[in-house]
Design an enzyme around this catalytic site. Structure first.
Site, PDB file in Angstrom:
ATOM      1  N   PRO A  77       0.834  -1.206   0.000  1.00  0.00           N
ATOM      2  CA  PRO A  77       0.000   0.000   0.000  1.00  0.00           C
ATOM      3  C   PRO A  77       0.868   1.255   0.000  1.00  0.00           C
ATOM      4  O   PRO A  77       1.866   1.320   0.703  1.00  0.00           O
ATOM      5  CB  PRO A  77      -0.787  -0.120   1.314  1.00  0.00           C
ATOM      6  CG  PRO A  77      -0.756  -1.585   1.638  1.00  0.00           C
ATOM      7  CD  PRO A  77       0.563  -2.083   1.140  1.00  0.00           C
ATOM      8  N   CYS A  78       0.466   2.236  -0.814  1.00  0.00           N
ATOM      9  CA  CYS A  78       1.275   3.454  -0.940  1.00  0.00           C
ATOM     10  C   CYS A  78       0.437   4.716  -0.808  1.00  0.00           C
ATOM     11  O   CYS A  78       0.870   5.789  -1.229  1.00  0.00           O
ATOM     12  CB  CYS A  78       1.966   3.486  -2.315  1.00  0.00           C
ATOM     13  SG  CYS A  78       3.016   2.088  -2.692  1.00  0.00           S
TER      14      CYS A  78
END
Length: 357
Positions: A77-78
């Site tokens: 996840p970013c």
């Protein structure tokens, strides 16, 4: 052929595609029990660990991975990278991408592959991810790929970051399809048994009619995960008025749902690719996920077909978990195209290639 470690492996869509491209899996890691069970069922010979990345020390990683992998791949996840005005390292949503980077730094692979949602593609996000891995000594190339351009019956796009330690830059995989020959929804799922809401089927009732259907059915004698969600009668009546590819505007006023967005209660178009497979694929109120001709949402197996998972690939747990595993996965078809391109020296440019010449 290249070896790889798959982080945030989920059900194994990325692993499946890379293995089909000739890559060798050294380790998969995910902390979601349902997804790990799915991975183990479909890849009984692949080493897989159920654990959070934060819990894996450098010593444990080196013990789990025999030798140095050529690649570390995955989809951390970013989201925090797109938050303007905040210090990136302090955003808690960035924790896992920094864990991914820590493992890359620990294992020192030749390259890495990061996949994420294209909605995060803004300059702050791209520049921040690029800078993070450049700081570890990698040349980074980013690109947005549309799944339908590589034979997936789905228009979903994803952003990919490719890193290389030798200073090379990567040229995106060459598309194999265009709007003139995209694989359509009907090409993908038209052979699966018709279902009413609440029904399920495990037996094929007709022969495959397209190349894609034959590919999906190879090695499978039965259908797993083809169970339709139950819908109330008033909803079934409402969506029965929507034509193939149509939307909620075709529902009579007295049957109009009281909630939902403009693209809710819309049918897939049988002659086009799906827009995007989401975890809510079984809910008619979600974004364009009603079957083109049947009065219901999609089954997990139909979602898997639209993602490019073959029928022989089985998903663990109940329908809700299966749909989430499918929606979160990288399409194996797209992953295979990427894997083949990464193994093709003509797809690279940079110092190493020039030195060889």
């Amino acid at each position: 052929m290249p070896s790889f470690v798959d982080l945030f492996s989920g059900a194994g869509g990325l692993s499946l595609g890379l293995v089909r491209a000739g890559w060798t899996p050294l380790l998969a890691v995910d902390q979601w029990p349902d997804a790990v069970r799915t991975y183990r069922y479909n890849f009984p010979d692949h080493p897989v660990v159920e654990a959070s990345l934060e819990a894996l020390t450098a010593k444990q990683l080196r013990a789990l991975v025999k030798g140095t992998p050529d690649w570390v791949v995955g989809g951390p996840p970013c989201q925090g990278f797109s938050t303007v005005g905040k210090r990136l390292r302090e955003d808690p949503r960035n924790k896992l991408v920094h864990e991914f980077a820590r493992i890359v730094d620990t294992l020192q692979p030749q390259g890495f592959l990061v996949e994420n949602v294209v909605g995060l593609r803004d300059m702050d996000f791209v520049d921040a991810v690029t800078a993070l891995f450049q700081g570890l000594g990698y040349t980074v190339t980013s690109m947005v790929l549309r799944a339908a351009d590589y034979g997936v019956p789905q228009l979903r796009s994803r952003i990919f970051f490719v890193g290389d330690r030798t200073g090379r830059s990567f040229d995106r995989p060459r598309p194999t399809h265009s709007p003139l020959n995209y694989v359509s929804v009907d090409d993908a799922i038209g052979d699966l048994p018709a279902l009413a809401p609440g029904e399920s089927a495990r037996t094929y009732l007709q022969s495959p009619a397209t190349t894609y259907q034959r590919k999906m059915r190879r090695g499978s004698m039965s259908i797993q995960g083809h169970t339709a969600s139950k819908h109330p009668q008033h909803l079934i009546e409402a969506i029965s008025h929507i034509p193939d590819g149509g939307n909620r505007r075709s529902i009579p006023a007295h049957l109009q749902p009281k909630s939902g967005y403009h693209n809710s209660y819309s049918r897939l178009h049988s002659g086009s690719p799906a827009v995007a497979v989401t975890q809510n694929m079984g809910k008619p109120s979600a974004t364009r996920c009603i079957h083109p001709t049947q009065h219901r949402g999609l089954t997990a197996r139909e979602g898997a077909r639209l993602q490019g998972f073959p029928d022989a690939f089985h998903f663990s747990a109940g329908s809700t978990s299966q749909r989430l595993q499918i929606a979160n996965a990288v399409s194996p078809i797209l992953a295979e195209a990427i894997g083949r391109a990464l193994s093709d020296e003509t797809q690279w440019q940079g110092p190493t290639l020039l030195a060889a010449e």
